[in-house]
Design a protein around this motif. Structure first.
Motif, PDB file in Angstrom:
ATOM      1  N   GLY A   1       0.788  -1.224   0.000  1.00  0.00           N
ATOM      2  CA  GLY A   1       0.000   0.000   0.000  1.00  0.00           C
ATOM      3  C   GLY A   1       0.821   1.274   0.000  1.00  0.00           C
ATOM      4  N   PRO A   2       0.143   2.410   0.044  1.00  0.00           N
ATOM      5  CA  PRO A   2       0.822   3.707   0.022  1.00  0.00           C
ATOM      6  C   PRO A   2       1.348   4.146   1.384  1.00  0.00           C
ATOM      7  CG  PRO A   2      -1.543   4.043   0.086  1.00  0.00           C
ATOM      8  CD  PRO A   2      -1.330   2.554   0.016  1.00  0.00           C
ATOM      9  N   LEU A   3       0.965   3.437   2.455  1.00  0.00           N
ATOM     10  CA  LEU A   3       1.367   3.826   3.803  1.00  0.00           C
ATOM     11  C   LEU A   3       2.626   3.062   4.206  1.00  0.00           C
ATOM     12  CD1 LEU A   3      -2.204   3.713   5.390  1.00  0.00           C
ATOM     13  CD2 LEU A   3      -0.954   5.747   4.652  1.00  0.00           C
ATOM     14  N   GLY A   4       3.682   3.815   4.513  1.00  0.00           N
ATOM     15  CA  GLY A   4       4.942   3.162   4.814  1.00  0.00           C
ATOM     16  C   GLY A   4       5.526   3.475   6.170  1.00  0.00           C
ATOM     17  N   GLU A   5       4.968   4.463   6.879  1.00  0.00           N
ATOM     18  CA  GLU A   5       5.504   4.810   8.193  1.00  0.00           C
ATOM     19  C   GLU A   5       4.377   5.253   9.111  1.00  0.00           C
ATOM     20  OE1 GLU A   5       6.879   9.417   7.338  1.00  0.00           O
ATOM     21  OE2 GLU A   5       8.406   7.829   7.344  1.00  0.00           O
ATOM     22  N   SER A   6       4.639   5.134  10.411  1.00  0.00           N
ATOM     23  CA  SER A   6       3.585   5.413  11.388  1.00  0.00           C
ATOM     24  C   SER A   6       3.160   6.878  11.385  1.00  0.00           C
ATOM     25  CB  SER A   6       4.041   4.993  12.779  1.00  0.00           C
ATOM     26  OG  SER A   6       5.274   5.595  13.125  1.00  0.00           O
ATOM     27  N   ALA A   7       4.049   7.792  11.010  1.00  0.00           N
ATOM     28  CA  ALA A   7       3.680   9.212  10.957  1.00  0.00           C
ATOM     29  C   ALA A   7       2.517   9.437   9.998  1.00  0.00           C
ATOM     30  CB  ALA A   7       4.876  10.059  10.543  1.00  0.00           C
ATOM     31  N   GLN A   8       2.457   8.653   8.928  1.00  0.00           N
ATOM     32  CA  GLN A   8       1.350   8.782   7.976  1.00  0.00           C
ATOM     33  C   GLN A   8       0.024   8.356   8.610  1.00  0.00           C
ATOM     34  OE1 GLN A   8       3.678   6.414   4.999  1.00  0.00           O
ATOM     35  NE2 GLN A   8       2.759   7.855   3.555  1.00  0.00           N
ATOM     36  N   LEU A   9       0.077   7.343   9.466  1.00  0.00           N
ATOM     37  CA  LEU A   9      -1.135   6.909  10.160  1.00  0.00           C
ATOM     38  C   LEU A   9      -1.611   8.001  11.116  1.00  0.00           C
ATOM     39  CD1 LEU A   9      -0.229   3.209  11.101  1.00  0.00           C
ATOM     40  CD2 LEU A   9      -1.338   4.069   9.021  1.00  0.00           C
ATOM     41  N   LEU A  10      -0.673   8.585  11.846  1.00  0.00           N
ATOM     42  CA  LEU A  10      -1.025   9.615  12.824  1.00  0.00           C
ATOM     43  C   LEU A  10      -1.567  10.882  12.155  1.00  0.00           C
ATOM     44  CD1 LEU A  10       2.098   9.203  15.118  1.00  0.00           C
ATOM     45  CD2 LEU A  10      -0.260   8.691  15.772  1.00  0.00           C
ATOM     46  N   ALA A  11      -1.060  11.182  10.979  1.00  0.00           N
ATOM     47  CA  ALA A  11      -1.469  12.409  10.290  1.00  0.00           C
ATOM     48  C   ALA A  11      -2.749  12.217   9.487  1.00  0.00           C
ATOM     49  CB  ALA A  11      -0.347  12.878   9.360  1.00  0.00           C
ATOM     50  N   HIS A  12      -3.230  11.002   9.376  1.00  0.00           N
ATOM     51  CA  HIS A  12      -4.391  10.732   8.541  1.00  0.00           C
ATOM     52  C   HIS A  12      -5.652  11.366   9.130  1.00  0.00           C
ATOM     53  CE1 HIS A  12      -7.326   8.542   6.119  1.00  0.00           C
ATOM     54  NE2 HIS A  12      -6.330   8.175   5.332  1.00  0.00           N
ATOM     55  N   ALA A  13      -6.506  11.864   8.255  1.00  0.00           N
ATOM     56  CA  ALA A  13      -7.709  12.583   8.680  1.00  0.00           C
ATOM     57  C   ALA A  13      -8.677  11.710   9.466  1.00  0.00           C
ATOM     58  CB  ALA A  13      -8.411  13.164   7.464  1.00  0.00           C
ATOM     59  N   VAL A  14      -8.626  10.397   9.295  1.00  0.00           N
ATOM     60  CA  VAL A  14      -9.602   9.537   9.954  1.00  0.00           C
ATOM     61  C   VAL A  14      -9.503   9.615  11.477  1.00  0.00           C
ATOM     62  CG1 VAL A  14      -8.153   7.453  10.019  1.00  0.00           C
ATOM     63  CG2 VAL A  14     -10.654   7.227   9.939  1.00  0.00           C
ATOM     64  N   LEU A  15      -8.325   9.932  11.996  1.00  0.00           N
ATOM     65  CA  LEU A  15      -8.168   9.978  13.458  1.00  0.00           C
ATOM     66  C   LEU A  15      -8.914  11.148  14.082  1.00  0.00           C
ATOM     67  CD1 LEU A  15      -4.447   8.989  14.180  1.00  0.00           C
ATOM     68  CD2 LEU A  15      -6.507   7.591  14.341  1.00  0.00           C
ATOM     69  N   LYS A  16      -9.139  12.199  13.300  1.00  0.00           N
ATOM     70  CA  LYS A  16      -9.787  13.400  13.849  1.00  0.00           C
ATOM     71  C   LYS A  16     -11.157  13.093  14.429  1.00  0.00           C
ATOM     72  CE  LYS A  16     -11.366  18.033  12.589  1.00  0.00           C
ATOM     73  NZ  LYS A  16     -11.498  19.056  11.504  1.00  0.00           N
ATOM     74  N   ASP A  17     -11.921  12.277  13.736  1.00  0.00           N
ATOM     75  CA  ASP A  17     -13.282  11.964  14.188  1.00  0.00           C
ATOM     76  C   ASP A  17     -13.374  10.603  14.858  1.00  0.00           C
ATOM     77  OD1 ASP A  17     -14.333  14.375  13.138  1.00  0.00           O
ATOM     78  OD2 ASP A  17     -14.379  13.481  11.134  1.00  0.00           O
ATOM     79  N   SER A  18     -12.234  10.002  15.176  1.00  0.00           N
ATOM     80  CA  SER A  18     -12.232   8.687  15.811  1.00  0.00           C
ATOM     81  C   SER A  18     -12.287   8.837  17.328  1.00  0.00           C
ATOM     82  CB  SER A  18     -10.972   7.909  15.416  1.00  0.00           C
ATOM     83  OG  SER A  18      -9.835   8.402  16.118  1.00  0.00           O
TER      84      SER A  18
ATOM     85  N   LEU B   1      10.781  10.256  15.524  1.00  0.00           N
ATOM     86  CA  LEU B   1      10.073  10.395  16.797  1.00  0.00           C
ATOM     87  C   LEU B   1       9.607  11.825  17.012  1.00  0.00           C
ATOM     88  CD1 LEU B   1       9.074   9.229  19.445  1.00  0.00           C
ATOM     89  CD2 LEU B   1      11.367   9.575  20.406  1.00  0.00           C
ATOM     90  N   ARG B   2      10.463  12.788  16.707  1.00  0.00           N
ATOM     91  CA  ARG B   2      10.060  14.203  16.848  1.00  0.00           C
ATOM     92  C   ARG B   2       8.871  14.518  15.954  1.00  0.00           C
ATOM     93  NH1 ARG B   2      15.727  15.045  17.466  1.00  0.00           N
ATOM     94  NH2 ARG B   2      15.984  15.186  15.198  1.00  0.00           N
ATOM     95  N   ARG B   3       8.911  14.033  14.722  1.00  0.00           N
ATOM     96  CA  ARG B   3       7.795  14.297  13.804  1.00  0.00           C
ATOM     97  C   ARG B   3       6.499  13.687  14.330  1.00  0.00           C
ATOM     98  NH1 ARG B   3       7.873  11.857   9.210  1.00  0.00           N
ATOM     99  NH2 ARG B   3       9.758  10.597   9.427  1.00  0.00           N
ATOM    100  N   LYS B   4       6.568  12.471  14.847  1.00  0.00           N
ATOM    101  CA  LYS B   4       5.366  11.812  15.356  1.00  0.00           C
ATOM    102  C   LYS B   4       4.797  12.548  16.568  1.00  0.00           C
ATOM    103  CE  LYS B   4       7.508   7.784  15.243  1.00  0.00           C
ATOM    104  NZ  LYS B   4       7.814   6.327  15.350  1.00  0.00           N
ATOM    105  N   LEU B   5       5.673  12.986  17.443  1.00  0.00           N
ATOM    106  CA  LEU B   5       5.204  13.721  18.621  1.00  0.00           C
ATOM    107  C   LEU B   5       4.611  15.070  18.230  1.00  0.00           C
ATOM    108  CD1 LEU B   5       8.058  12.926  21.181  1.00  0.00           C
ATOM    109  CD2 LEU B   5       5.813  11.835  20.968  1.00  0.00           C
ATOM    110  N   ASP B   6       5.194  15.714  17.227  1.00  0.00           N
ATOM    111  CA  ASP B   6       4.639  16.981  16.746  1.00  0.00           C
ATOM    112  C   ASP B   6       3.252  16.781  16.140  1.00  0.00           C
ATOM    113  OD1 ASP B   6       6.852  18.392  17.548  1.00  0.00           O
ATOM    114  OD2 ASP B   6       7.801  18.430  15.560  1.00  0.00           O
ATOM    115  N   ILE B   7       3.085  15.706  15.382  1.00  0.00           N
ATOM    116  CA  ILE B   7       1.782  15.405  14.783  1.00  0.00           C
ATOM    117  C   ILE B   7       0.746  15.178  15.879  1.00  0.00           C
ATOM    118  CG2 ILE B   7       0.480  13.708  13.435  1.00  0.00           C
ATOM    119  CD1 ILE B   7       3.058  13.296  11.776  1.00  0.00           C
TER     120      ILE B   7
END
Length: 238
Positions: A58-75, A101-107
């Protein structure tokens, strides 16, 4: 299966923490559907990982992409566990790990998610203590969950350590095997906890524990219950 398991755990009164690995999803839609299904059951915490496969569909390769995904906003997921590596990663540089790690925490901060760092298990208490001290210094707002191997045989620990890329402290495990009888006996993490305490006796903030039981969760719970009674709160943390 994961959705059903999480729902059953919640019904039993536990806090379900699904593991979401970016490289396991064939599409963003698959990830969206899984998060929505967990939200339907009121799941509030999740562990976000990149995943191990070097090649992924798939197009998702790192956890930062999961955290930044719009679906979490309404979850319903409001607590995000992200990975830490006290002994480094076999295929990722220290600088890249620190930047990720810094990027994930910022997200997480941008999306009002409570971020908690949970580490890979290791067997070198001094290295774990140094890592925990560094993380608490650099990321004081994030709770630290130290990964510890549960109570199981030495041979099984060595096998799982090799599978998970826990390299530097495998040598110490092998040296402690001694002979066949010792290798077959169960090992507990008391020596790791004592080394941590000796090298980081007064953490900046409480350290939490995350046990990897490797099938021996009952033995691990029994051992930890006895260990807590025998030690002071300063030694065992939370």
């Amino acid at each position: 299966m994961q959705v059903e398991a999480a729902a059953r755990l919640k019904e039993m009164g536990y806090v379900a923490v699904p593991h979401l690995a970016a490289r396991n999803f064939r599409s963003e839609a698959d990830y969206t559907r899984l998060v929505e299904a967990h939200s339907g059951n009121g799941v509030s915490e999740a562990l976000f990982l990149g995943g191990n496969p070097p090649l992924f569909p798939g197009p998702l390769g790192e956890s930062a992409q999961l955290l930044a995904h719009a679906v979490l906003k309404d979850s319903t997921i409001r607590t995000a566990f992200v990975a830490g590596y006290p002994e480094g990663h076999p295929s990722i540089s220290e600088a890249s790990l620190a930047d990720a790690l810094r990027r994930k925490l910022d997200i997480c901060a941008d999306r009002s998610l409570e971020a908690r760092i949970v580490s890979q298990f290791a067997f070198d208490g001094r290295a774990i203590a140094a890592w925990a001290r560094a993380q608490q210094g650099e990321h004081p707002a994030a709770a630290i969950h130290v990964g510890l191997a549960g109570v199981t045989s030495l041979t099984k620990l060595i096998r799982f350590a090799a599978m998970c890329g826990v390299g530097p402290s495998i040598a110490a495990l092998r040296r402690s095997a001694g002979g066949l009888l010792n290798a077959m006996m169960d090992r507990n993490p008391a020596d790791v906890l004592e080394a941590m305490t000796a090298n980081y006796p007064e953490p900046v903030s409480p350290l939490h524990f995350h046990f990897f039981p490797f099938g021996g969760w009952e033995k691990t719970l029994d051992w930890f219950s006895n260990y807590r009674e025998a030690c002071s709160p300063q030694v065992i943390g939370q």
